[in-house]
Each structure stands twice: as C-alpha cells, then as structure tokens.
Design a protein around this motif. Sequence first.
Motif, mmCIF file in Angstrom:
data_model
loop_
_atom_site.group_PDB
_atom_site.id
_atom_site.type_symbol
_atom_site.label_atom_id
_atom_site.label_comp_id
_atom_site.label_asym_id
_atom_site.label_seq_id
_atom_site.Cartn_x
_atom_site.Cartn_y
_atom_site.Cartn_z
ATOM 1 N N LEU A 146 0.465 -1.083 -0.292
ATOM 2 C CA LEU A 146 0.226 0.075 0.032
ATOM 3 C C LEU A 146 0.462 1.486 -0.055
ATOM 4 O O LEU A 146 0.007 2.234 -0.383
ATOM 5 N N VAL A 147 2.113 1.430 0.203
ATOM 6 C CA VAL A 147 2.753 2.039 0.031
ATOM 7 C C VAL A 147 3.798 2.251 -1.223
ATOM 8 O O VAL A 147 3.789 3.347 -2.097
ATOM 9 N N LEU A 148 4.721 0.688 -1.996
ATOM 10 C CA LEU A 148 4.916 0.719 -2.551
ATOM 11 C C LEU A 148 4.206 1.376 -3.925
ATOM 12 O O LEU A 148 4.238 1.361 -4.846
ATOM 13 N N VAL A 149 3.504 0.448 -3.888
ATOM 14 C CA VAL A 149 2.205 0.756 -5.125
ATOM 15 C C VAL A 149 1.942 2.382 -5.724
ATOM 16 O O VAL A 149 2.506 2.642 -6.719
ATOM 17 N N PRO A 150 1.732 2.659 -4.376
ATOM 18 C CA PRO A 150 0.682 3.942 -5.332
ATOM 19 C C PRO A 150 2.152 5.239 -5.282
ATOM 20 O O PRO A 150 2.211 6.503 -5.950
ATOM 21 N N SER A 151 2.835 4.842 -4.898
ATOM 22 C CA SER A 151 4.017 5.600 -4.428
ATOM 23 C C SER A 151 4.793 5.797 -5.826
ATOM 24 O O SER A 151 5.155 6.781 -6.025
ATOM 25 N N ALA A 152 5.336 4.561 -6.304
ATOM 26 C CA ALA A 152 5.731 4.248 -7.433
ATOM 27 C C ALA A 152 4.841 4.690 -8.424
ATOM 28 O O ALA A 152 5.689 5.596 -9.681
ATOM 29 N N LEU A 153 4.015 4.761 -8.847
ATOM 30 C CA LEU A 153 2.922 5.223 -9.576
ATOM 31 C C LEU A 153 2.328 6.619 -9.980
ATOM 32 O O LEU A 153 3.258 7.372 -10.426
ATOM 33 N N LEU A 154 2.563 7.460 -8.501
ATOM 34 C CA LEU A 154 2.824 8.790 -8.407
ATOM 35 C C LEU A 154 3.767 9.341 -9.339
ATOM 36 O O LEU A 154 4.252 10.306 -9.591
ATOM 37 N N GLU A 155 4.955 8.974 -8.379
ATOM 38 C CA GLU A 155 6.682 8.529 -9.025
ATOM 39 C C GLU A 155 6.870 9.074 -9.824
ATOM 40 O O GLU A 155 7.329 10.471 -10.390
ATOM 41 N N VAL A 156 6.672 7.968 -10.987
ATOM 42 C CA VAL A 156 6.032 7.866 -12.071
ATOM 43 C C VAL A 156 5.955 8.687 -13.123
ATOM 44 O O VAL A 156 5.956 10.067 -13.946
ATOM 45 N N ALA A 157 4.112 9.107 -12.353
ATOM 46 C CA ALA A 157 3.492 9.659 -13.109
ATOM 47 C C ALA A 157 3.296 11.356 -13.125
ATOM 48 O O ALA A 157 3.607 11.830 -14.335
#
Lengths: 153, 387
Positions: free
Chosen positions: B123-134
């Motif tokens: 729940l930390v990794l997935v949204p962070s990775a998505l938002l960081e790239v976006a």
Amino acid sequence: MKGRVLLGAAGLVLMAWGMRGMLVDAELTAPIGTLTWLAGALVAHDFLLAPLVCAVGWLLTRLLPAEVRPPVQGGLFVIGVVALLAWPLVATPAPQVNPTNVGLDTGRLGVLLGLVAAGTALAVVRARMRAGAARRRDTQQSSGPGPSNRPST
Amino acid sequence: MRLDLPLPPPPDVLRRGPFRAGAFSSRLHDPVVTAMVGRWLGIAFLTCFVTGLISHLLQYPPSWLVLPSRPVWGYRLSQGIHVTTGLAAVPLLLAKLWTVYPRLFAWPPATSLLCALERLSLLVLVPSALLEVATGVANVAQWYPWPFFFPTMHLWLGWITVGALLVHVATKAPVILDALRRPRAAEPAGDGMSRRGFMTAVGAAVGVVTLTTAGHTVWPLRHLAVLTPRRPDLGPQGLPVNRTAAAAGVERANAEAFRLEVRGPKPYTLSLAELRAMPQHESELPITCVEGWSASARWGGVRLSDLLDAAGAPPDASARVVSLEQSGIYNDSEVGADHARDPLTLLALDLNGEPLALDHGFPCRLIAPNRPGVLQTKWVTRLEVLA
C-alpha cells in the motif's frame, strides 16, 4: 536471511527519511494533497486502468483467433503507453505561453501510431503464417509418413 | 507476538468476482514473468534514484559539499539518464503491475500476520511508484495539476519509493531468486501470449518510448522527439527557452541605461558598453533543464572570474547573481567557488554569435558548466561576492 534483514532495514530507513522530509517540508509537499494524489494513483491504476486492460483482453479472446492475439495485444500495449505519455502534452496549455514548447505534433504522433500499427500488422501476418505452417505439419503427420518435402539427392 | 501467527480464513461466500479461483486465465500471471520485468524495473528505479539525488545536490548544494564544475556535460548526462530512464519505466511499471494484478484478489487475503504486513507494505510501494513516475512524466510537459511543489515532493517520494522497493525485494527475495533460477522451459502450457512474446512487447514499448523522447537531449534523435514538448533546435537563436521573459514578468532593459552592479570588497557598476569593452571569451556549453531537454550553444561574454577579481573577491569566494526578475524562486542563484572560477563560466552577452535574445536573458546571463538550467540565471542585474 541476514542479507534480507539488512536490505529490509535499509529500506525502512530510506522510507523513514523520505517521510521525515515530507513532513519537514510540509509547506511544499502539502502532505494531505500528496496523500490524496497517492490514493488517486492507486485507484486510477487498480480500479480503472487494470480492469480496462482486463476487459480489452477478454474482448480480444472473443473476437480474435488465438494465433493473432499475442501480436495484437503487444501492439495495443505500445499504443496505450504512447497515449498515456501524449496525454500531458495535450493537457498543458503551455504552447500559447512559451513558443519553444511545441506541445504535441499530431501529425508526427499520427506517423508514430501508423508505424506501430504497421509493425503490429507485420507481426500478425508472421503469426498467421507460422500457425498455418504448424497446421500443415500436423495434418501431414496425422496422415502417416507421406512423401518427403525434401528434394531427393 | 509471533509474526507467522495464522489468520482465520474469511467465509467462502465472500469469494466472488475477481476473487474466484481461475478468474485470471493468462499464463503470464506468473512469478517468473514478474521477476523478469521486475528486474528491469528495479534497475530503472535505482538509476532514477541516484541521478535524481545528483540533480537535487546540484540544485540545492549543501554547505559541506564543493561541487565540481567539470565535466562540462556532467549534469546533462545525469539528467538525460534520469528523465529517459524514468520515461522508459512507464511501460515497465505497467507491465510489472499487470503480471501481479491477480495477487490483489488473492484468497484468502492473508494467511498469517506476516503475510498481512507484507501486503500492507504494498500500500506504500504501489501508489508511491505510480505517483513518482506520473509526476515525473507530467513535469516533462511542465504540467502541474496538483497542490504540491513538484521538485520537493518528487524528491521525498523518491526516498519513500526506493525504501519501499528495498523492503519489497527483501520480503520477496526467495520468490524472486527461485523465479530467476528456474529454467525458461518451465513456461506453463496454454495458447495465450508467451513469456517471450510478452517481453518482446514490453521491450518494443520501452524502445518506442525511448526513441520518441530521448531526442530532446540526444541531438541526432531530435526529429524523433514526438512525446516531449521541446526540441533542442527550436527556439530563438536556435535554442529552446524554459521560462520566457513574459512568464518571468521581465521587460526589455534599455541598453543605454542598463547598469550591472557588482558588490564586493571593491564595488563597481558597468554599463553594457563597458561590459563589451572587457576581454571577451567564448564557451561552448549546454543548457540542461530538469525537465530533461538539453542543447549545446556557443556563448560569448565576460568571464565571471574577471568580474570577481575586479571586485577584489578572494579566490575561494562564492558569488550570487541576481536577476531583473522580481519574483519567483529562481530569480537569483549562488555560484560555488569551483564554478565561479571556472574559465568557461561567463556572464554571457552573446549566443551563437548574436546578442542574447530577450528570452535568453538580454542584456546578460550566467552560463556555467555542469549546472542545472534553472540556476543559469537570466537578465542578470547584480553580482555579489559572498564571504
């Protein structure tokens, strides 16, 4: 096991450092805003984009013969990624503000998508030829040892 | 409390829709495929993390660190790698998440406390990775539809993302190692896309993204830069502009009335004519923006070290250049001693053989090697010697 514990501990330290930074610079990071956008990113991917991809995949299994599905899926993936990356260029009104921000050149984008489509079409033709050749081999094998395809020497 | 404490399974009536067994039929939802894509994604994220920290250090140099002004192309290379790799991470991240998407609906949701913790960490990794790239992708287009300041948020989220990634690799290490060791022949039977086909599609997407974006910094590819808003050859005097004079609220200075003020042990002022009467030098230096575009140009003007010497600055002094721009966080910048004394560092008056266009900083601007574009201060009106 020791390596894993060390790696995990290093990860926790990095995360803690990042969270500390988020809070120390709260004026710039707007933690509530950031959290909202994180939740939005998760929902947009897990409950919009991924189900959409699954739905398209399900449709393709109904509409296309098995042998051409993989190249079409691959082509659609490339087109989808291109569309996602083109989106910010369409969304920003920057070209009016800054003439060197040329924005999205729709003509060039069209050429790019055309090239991807052409590559996909080539892969489809290749997949069909391979599947046809495999079918012919199968019928030959099931009809017993027929005349050899190889020229006799 | 034991971490492997088993959790009771939920009632079976809840197992509906995507939670059903066999709801996801593709044979690509397999740890081997996940590990194959994940390996590349991990390399991409670590590359972006390191180059991102370099960019941050160059933009906000800590007092304890003297930043070198060489190599000239240092920041151009590291930021080019940062943005190009980040863009290539888009197809890798989407592909990687797709391979594990059925895990979101795993049944039972958690078998033990440890398993529940592991899932919560995602729940930390997935949204962070998505938002960081976006956010990185949106920044390339200078699109800021959010309430936070991009560079600061992107930096701290980068630490969180890479931290969560290390935790993820640590918890998944046995599965990853097993998957990468397994022979390729172990592909499950079926008529859907094969592993090889999947990796070909992902590779094709990475290739298309790279070829159509790298041109904003790799000169020979400039005509292919479809998915980035800037081309290194388009702009006044053949050079792009990040912040126009209009956007900065700067009007064209009167060439007769303009004075450069130099503050230091021996303060003085110079008119534009006096600046031109000083020894003129040429430097071939790139402008590199955090958004990823860069372009090299031929600059002409006065060496910053000459101006500092005339002001009686000690050789280890750093300097500040101040712009005519009234507001904005980049209306002044500090020049560390190494950069200030580099013979290539100029207070430029000319660009590619002509006087600077207003959007490039007329009447004069700073240009230094190995330095982010936002710190190449334009419309310079004052130079200060710092202690």
